[in-house]
Design a protein around this motif. Structure first.
Motif, mmCIF file in Angstrom:
data_model
loop_
_atom_site.group_PDB
_atom_site.id
_atom_site.type_symbol
_atom_site.label_atom_id
_atom_site.label_comp_id
_atom_site.label_asym_id
_atom_site.label_seq_id
_atom_site.Cartn_x
_atom_site.Cartn_y
_atom_site.Cartn_z
ATOM 1 N N GLU A 62 -3.494 7.168 -3.514
ATOM 2 C CA GLU A 62 -3.360 5.857 -2.859
ATOM 3 C C GLU A 62 -3.344 4.784 -3.935
ATOM 4 N N VAL A 74 -6.949 -8.269 1.260
ATOM 5 C CA VAL A 74 -6.433 -7.045 1.879
ATOM 6 C C VAL A 74 -6.958 -6.912 3.304
ATOM 7 N N ARG A 113 -4.769 -6.644 6.763
ATOM 8 C CA ARG A 113 -4.843 -5.477 7.666
ATOM 9 C C ARG A 113 -5.251 -5.895 9.076
ATOM 10 N N GLU A 156 0.852 -1.191 0.000
ATOM 11 C CA GLU A 156 0.000 0.000 0.000
ATOM 12 C C GLU A 156 0.891 1.245 0.000
ATOM 13 N N TYR A 214 5.610 3.757 -6.674
ATOM 14 C CA TYR A 214 4.921 2.603 -7.275
ATOM 15 C C TYR A 214 5.724 2.064 -8.464
ATOM 16 N N ILE A 258 -2.982 0.344 -4.061
ATOM 17 C CA ILE A 258 -2.844 -0.915 -3.313
ATOM 18 C C ILE A 258 -2.618 -2.039 -4.313
ATOM 19 N N ARG A 262 0.656 5.466 -0.072
ATOM 20 C CA ARG A 262 -0.269 6.598 0.102
ATOM 21 C C ARG A 262 0.493 7.917 0.115
#
Length: 359
Positions: A160, A271, A275, A113, A131, A162, A115
């Motif tokens: 963001e 995901v 988390r 992830e 990224y 993911i 951000r």
């Protein structure tokens, strides 16, 4: 150390026998577990064999020196003994590193992830740069990277993004990337040429299976909506995108990458599991104080770990004070040297802690 190595050899022989049993081969879960253990033990067992061979040759060279009268033979044995002593030290160091207890999650795939943090549009552009850096690194490692969800920045990059990254030892290598990454450069919108500082946070979560983290689906609210990203004709016409809300924790996960609602649901669930695992792991680490002990482990996502300074072409990792002056190459995915340096520092710390505990 020898006692540990002998115990590992016995276990290796046991696993070698178990893995070819029909009942084990019929149980895929057990077979995968034993195959993974076999692979890990095999490395240590081979290094131990090499070490035993070196010790035997050392004894042989010492025997020649104690009995041989011929000066030429004695000189050859002396030179060989010196070389063998060096090999012994190197192999011992290798064995010590191999005997360091491994993180059981090292062989897992990851949820990555990224951000954008402080810095507005520039932070989103930097998140996009990170990224691409990880995308190139994954290509070099022959890993597979799949986007799960993303929100684009207004001027490019990502607020963001993911992803799911799968391959060999992904978490073992990528776990050192968790934390805040900082960039210092002149933004495209800056008219006076001033250097701005922006940041993006990176979270690397080990991908959890259903058997690792159990989720009560009665506590999960599922919403569907129209995809807004790539996807051909189905975009904005079918409710294929999925949003999951875990009611006890308030965690929200979305996925709109696939055209199929079922596939998006499965990705979002991956995901969510990862988390939830991270939350439980943090609770555990806080209780035992493990995070305070580890300098470079799977770092807290709020810790500033690295600075990318464009005017100087410099990248600095603050955890170990490691600096390189080849920023364009690093941004093209060449981060292996950073990961190796962090892994060595981590292993050295674990060895030091192990020595203190034994003392």
């Amino acid at each position: 150390m020898i006692d540990k190595l002998q115990a590992i050899r016995r276990r290796f022989e046991e696993v070698s026998h178990l893995i070819i049993q029909p009942e084990v081969m019929a149980d895929m879960k057990e077979y995968r577990k034993l195959s993974k253990e076999y692979k890990e033990l095999e490395k240590i067992n081979e290094a131990y064999k090499q070490y035993e061979n070196i010790l035997a040759n050392i004894d042989s060279s010492k025997q020649i020196l104690s009995t041989e009268k011929d000066p030429e033979f004695r000189e050859m044995a002396k030179l060989e003994l010196e070389e063998l002593q060096e090999q012994k030290e190197t192999t011992e160091e290798n064995l010590k590193n191999l005997l360091i207890p491994k993180d059981p999650n090292d062989s897992r795939n990851i949820i990555l992830e990224i951000r954008a943090g402080a810095g507005g549009d520039e932070a989103a552009l930097f998140a996009g740069d990170l990224y691409r850096m990880y995308q190139r690194f994954a290509e070099k490692q022959q890993w597979r990277l799949e986007i799960i969800d993303f929100t684009e920045g207004t001027s490019g990059g990502y607020k963001e993004i993911i992803c799911n990254v799968s391959g060999e030892d992904v978490y073992g290598m990528m776990k050192y990337e968790s934390g805040v990454h900082r960039v210092q450069r002149v933004p495209a919108t800056e008219t006076q040429g001033r250097v701005h500082t922006s940041a993006a946070s990176v979270a690397v979560l080990p991908e959890m299976e259903e058997v690792d983290v159990e989720i009560n689906m009665n506590e999960v609210r599922k919403d569907t909506f129209c995809s807004s990203g790539p996807g051909g004709q189905s975009v904005n016409t079918t409710y294929s995108a999925v949003r999951l809300t875990h009611l006890p924790t308030g965690l929200v996960v979305s996925c709109q990458d696939e055209k199929s609602q079922i596939k998006n649901f499965e990705k979002a669930l991956k995901v969510l599991r990862s988390r939830l695992y991270e939350i439980e792991l943090k609770k555990h680490n806080d209780e035992v104080g493990a995070q305070r002990k580890s300098m470079v482990g799977s770092g807290d996502r709020s810790d500033k770990i690295r600075t990318y300074n464009y005017p100087q072409g410099r990248v600095t990792d603050h955890r170990i004070g490691y600096t390189v002056y080849n920023l364009p190459i690093v941004m093209d995915g060449e981060i292996h040297d950073f990961i190796e340096a962090l892994r060595l520092a981590d292993n050295a710390q674990k060895l030091q802690e192990g020595t203190r505990e034994q003392a």
